[in-house]
Design a protein around this motif. Structure first.
Motif, PDB file in Angstrom:
ATOM      1  N   GLN A 173       0.825  -1.208   0.000  1.00 21.03           N
ATOM      2  CA  GLN A 173       0.000   0.000   0.000  1.00 21.03           C
ATOM      3  C   GLN A 173       0.864   1.264   0.000  1.00 21.03           C
ATOM      4  N   VAL A 174       1.937   1.242   0.770  1.00 21.13           N
ATOM      5  CA  VAL A 174       2.811   2.417   0.896  1.00 21.13           C
ATOM      6  C   VAL A 174       3.717   2.558  -0.326  1.00 21.13           C
ATOM      7  N   PHE A 175       4.180   1.427  -0.862  1.00 17.30           N
ATOM      8  CA  PHE A 175       5.098   1.430  -2.011  1.00 17.30           C
ATOM      9  C   PHE A 175       4.456   0.630  -3.154  1.00 17.30           C
ATOM     10  N   PRO A 176       3.465   1.205  -3.847  1.00 17.37           N
ATOM     11  CA  PRO A 176       2.689   0.448  -4.836  1.00 17.37           C
ATOM     12  C   PRO A 176       3.494  -0.067  -6.022  1.00 17.37           C
ATOM     13  N   GLU A 177       4.683   0.471  -6.255  1.00 16.00           N
ATOM     14  CA  GLU A 177       5.500   0.010  -7.375  1.00 16.00           C
ATOM     15  C   GLU A 177       6.470  -1.110  -6.960  1.00 16.00           C
ATOM     16  N   ALA A 178       6.386  -1.530  -5.715  1.00 14.07           N
ATOM     17  CA  ALA A 178       7.312  -2.554  -5.215  1.00 14.07           C
ATOM     18  C   ALA A 178       6.789  -3.957  -5.477  1.00 14.07           C
ATOM     19  N   TYR A 179       7.728  -4.897  -5.574  1.00 12.20           N
ATOM     20  CA  TYR A 179       7.436  -6.326  -5.603  1.00 12.20           C
ATOM     21  C   TYR A 179       7.700  -6.866  -4.200  1.00 12.20           C
ATOM     22  N   ILE A 180       6.760  -7.637  -3.670  1.00 11.95           N
ATOM     23  CA  ILE A 180       6.819  -8.073  -2.274  1.00 11.95           C
ATOM     24  C   ILE A 180       7.097  -9.573  -2.222  1.00 11.95           C
ATOM     25  N   HIS A 181       7.998  -9.968  -1.323  1.00  6.47           N
ATOM     26  CA  HIS A 181       8.374 -11.369  -1.157  1.00  6.47           C
ATOM     27  C   HIS A 181       8.065 -11.782   0.286  1.00  6.47           C
ATOM     28  N   PHE A 182       7.106 -12.698   0.440  1.00  3.96           N
ATOM     29  CA  PHE A 182       6.685 -13.173   1.760  1.00  3.96           C
ATOM     30  C   PHE A 182       7.397 -14.489   2.067  1.00  3.96           C
ATOM     31  N   ILE A 183       8.081 -14.556   3.222  1.00  7.00           N
ATOM     32  CA  ILE A 183       8.857 -15.751   3.566  1.00  7.00           C
ATOM     33  C   ILE A 183       8.616 -16.108   5.031  1.00  7.00           C
ATOM     34  N   ASP A 184       8.369 -17.396   5.291  1.00  6.07           N
ATOM     35  CA  ASP A 184       8.170 -17.840   6.668  1.00  6.07           C
ATOM     36  C   ASP A 184       8.531 -19.314   6.787  1.00  6.07           C
ATOM     37  N   ASP A 185       8.921 -19.711   7.998  1.00  9.61           N
ATOM     38  CA  ASP A 185       9.216 -21.112   8.308  1.00  9.61           C
ATOM     39  C   ASP A 185       7.940 -21.937   8.388  1.00  9.61           C
ATOM     40  N   SER A 186       6.797 -21.286   8.624  1.00 10.19           N
ATOM     41  CA  SER A 186       5.514 -21.965   8.761  1.00 10.19           C
ATOM     42  C   SER A 186       4.785 -22.005   7.424  1.00 10.19           C
ATOM     43  N   GLU A 187       4.430 -23.213   6.984  1.00 10.24           N
ATOM     44  CA  GLU A 187       3.686 -23.342   5.732  1.00 10.24           C
ATOM     45  C   GLU A 187       2.309 -22.715   5.853  1.00 10.24           C
ATOM     46  N   MET A 188       1.691 -22.819   7.021  1.00 10.26           N
ATOM     47  CA  MET A 188       0.385 -22.195   7.218  1.00 10.26           C
ATOM     48  C   MET A 188       0.480 -20.672   7.151  1.00 10.26           C
ATOM     49  N   ALA A 189       1.571 -20.114   7.645  1.00 14.52           N
ATOM     50  CA  ALA A 189       1.765 -18.668   7.558  1.00 14.52           C
ATOM     51  C   ALA A 189       1.870 -18.235   6.098  1.00 14.52           C
ATOM     52  N   VAL A 190       2.662 -18.951   5.324  1.00 10.99           N
ATOM     53  CA  VAL A 190       2.829 -18.610   3.905  1.00 10.99           C
ATOM     54  C   VAL A 190       1.494 -18.719   3.180  1.00 10.99           C
ATOM     55  N   ALA A 191       0.724 -19.775   3.481  1.00  5.93           N
ATOM     56  CA  ALA A 191      -0.590 -19.932   2.857  1.00  5.93           C
ATOM     57  C   ALA A 191      -1.532 -18.802   3.261  1.00  5.93           C
ATOM     58  N   SER A 192      -1.466 -18.366   4.516  1.00  8.35           N
ATOM     59  CA  SER A 192      -2.301 -17.252   4.976  1.00  8.35           C
ATOM     60  C   SER A 192      -1.910 -15.959   4.277  1.00  8.35           C
ATOM     61  N   ALA A 193      -0.599 -15.718   4.134  1.00  5.57           N
ATOM     62  CA  ALA A 193      -0.137 -14.512   3.441  1.00  5.57           C
ATOM     63  C   ALA A 193      -0.609 -14.509   1.987  1.00  5.57           C
ATOM     64  N   ARG A 194      -0.533 -15.664   1.348  1.00  6.73           N
ATOM     65  CA  ARG A 194      -0.985 -15.770  -0.046  1.00  6.73           C
ATOM     66  C   ARG A 194      -2.490 -15.465  -0.150  1.00  6.73           C
ATOM     67  N   GLU A 195      -3.265 -16.041   0.770  1.00  3.29           N
ATOM     68  CA  GLU A 195      -4.706 -15.792   0.791  1.00  3.29           C
ATOM     69  C   GLU A 195      -5.003 -14.312   1.029  1.00  3.29           C
TER      70      GLU A 195
END
Length: 419
Positions: free
Chosen positions: A252-274
């Motif tokens: 939202q703050v940097f609309p031209e950015a590409y964001i990379h979500f990384i976590d040790d928890s597979e459920m966390a990554v799935a939640s971020a994707r959702e």
């Protein structure tokens, strides 16, 4: 730190993952020993077995030591658990060809005849796991759950009974007990993800059961959201992303950015994707995939050419039941290695954790961005010098021996560094 696992004639050498870390924590606990002892004492034969929440492979290696052909299904939500188990199997020359790997959202196989579990810290997640088992276990299937004796009470046994079948606990051994549950064969409905809104940032959040801050915005994330870094950032990592709220707001703050979500928890990554899909944050002016989602151990497996200009980080200081700062160390070291020259690490943490000392040692600079009574936001910039090659250091101890012991100018704000 001891690495020699020894119980009922089973001898193993076990390490946490990554193996080079300066925590004094061992790769197993007495509940792992109790479960292995129980199997040997009861002369358990090699049935089709599921192992759930095996932190670094102690249970898996133990069963394969008893019978190398033991058919196993391993369920874990933690990438470090998967990597650590493989590391310890290789170290002990145990083959993994009888193992089927699943995460906590994959469908469990039919035909399971025995289940070994460790009680997780998150009891909502535990209930989710029991409900998953209820959908595949025939009536009469034995489920053995290892736990600290102090964690076992009437309420916990009732939770197990409600979600899977009747349960009782053994006598105490080394301050642990083994809970025996017998599946009643009744399939339960899986719990739905928890959803809630953050109206001030116009965000909708969905959390799966093993994601931190399951039903509200945690205080650390709140202060971070109110104090995002200033700059023109094009590649941003939300490291230890949880439900992804920091990365979502960064977009939202940097609309031209590409964001990379990384976590040790597979459920966390799935939640971020959702949550990325739920909040429709793609910028139509940009080309290509604007968000990536990685189930990984920090940044260790990113491609060599990956060079973000901002890393956002709210480090955990727990790993399962253990309290440890080695995860923060690894996150900070990985961020330094991966950031482009001039890139920024933006960190929130409890004041007492003294992250400013670590950042000063690694980056040679650290600025306080904001603070309140409990939390502080710190910022460090990568200013690369040939004389200081961070890739030469594998652990915080290696780094500490090469850096000055002079306190950071702001150290008085947070109290003395840990000895």
């Amino acid at each position: 730190m001891t690495t020699q696992f020894s119980v009922s004639g089973i001898e193993l050498e076990l390490f946490r993952y990554p193996s080079r870390q300066e925590s004094n924590l061992q790769a197993w606990d007495a509940a792992d020993e109790h479960l292995i002892k129980h199997l040997i004492d009861t002369e358990q034969t090699a049935l089709n077995t599921a192992i759930i929440n095996d932190s670094f492979g102690a249970l898996t290696a133990g069963l394969l030591s008893i019978e190398p052909s033991w058919p196993l299904t391993l369920e874990t939500d933690a990438k470090t658990s998967l990597l650590g188990t493989n590391q310890n199997l290789e170290r002990n020359q145990l083959a993994a060809n009888t193992i089927t790997w699943v995460n906590s959202r994959d469908e469990l196989p039919q035909g399971l005849e025995l289940v070994l579990m460790k009680l997780p810290k998150n009891l909502n997640y535990f209930g989710h796991q029991l409900s998953r088992l209820s959908q595949v276990l025939p009536a009469g299937t034995q489920v053995l759950i290892g736990a600290k004796a102090k964690s076992i009470n009437k309420s916990l046994l009732e939770t197990i009974s409600q979600n899977l079948g009747p349960a009782s606990a053994s006598l105490t051994w080394k301050k642990t007990r083994v809970i025996t549950c017998v599946s009643d064969g009744k399939a339960r409905t899986l719990p739905k993800a928890t959803t809630w809104s953050v109206p001030e940032f116009k965000l909708q959040i969905s959390n799966l059961s093993n994601v931190f801050a399951a039903n509200k915005l945690d205080i650390g994330a709140r202060i971070m959201l109110d104090n995002m870094p200033k700059g023109d950032f094009k590649s941003i990592v939300d490291l230890g992303c949880g439900n992804g709220i920091l990365g979502l707001h960064a977009k939202q703050v940097f609309p031209e950015a590409y964001i990379h979500f990384i976590d040790d928890s597979e459920m966390a990554v799935a939640s971020a994707r959702e949550n990325w899909a739920l909040n429709k944050l793609d910028n139509t002016a940009l080309v290509g995939e604007q968000a990536t989602f990685g189930w990984d151990d920090c940044l260790t497996n990113m491609s060599e050419g990956f060079r973000p200009d901002l890393v956002l980080c709210n480090p955990p200081f727990h790993q399962g039941e253990a309290i440890t700062d080695h995860i923060a160390w690894q996150m900070f070291l990985d961020a330094f290695r991966r950031l482009k020259n001039g890139g920024i690490l933006h960190v929130v943490g409890n004041r007492h954790l003294a992250y400013h000392v670590k950042l000063q040692r690694i980056f040679k600079n650290c600025t306080t961005v904001a603070s309140n009574g409990k939390f502080v936001i710190l910022q460090a910039q990568k200013i690369s010098k040939k004389a200081q090659d961070i890739d030469a250091f594998d652990t915080e101890a290696d780094l500490a021996t090469q850096t000055s012991d002079e306190p950071h100018p702001q150290s008085a704000l947070y109290g003395a560094p840990k000895s």
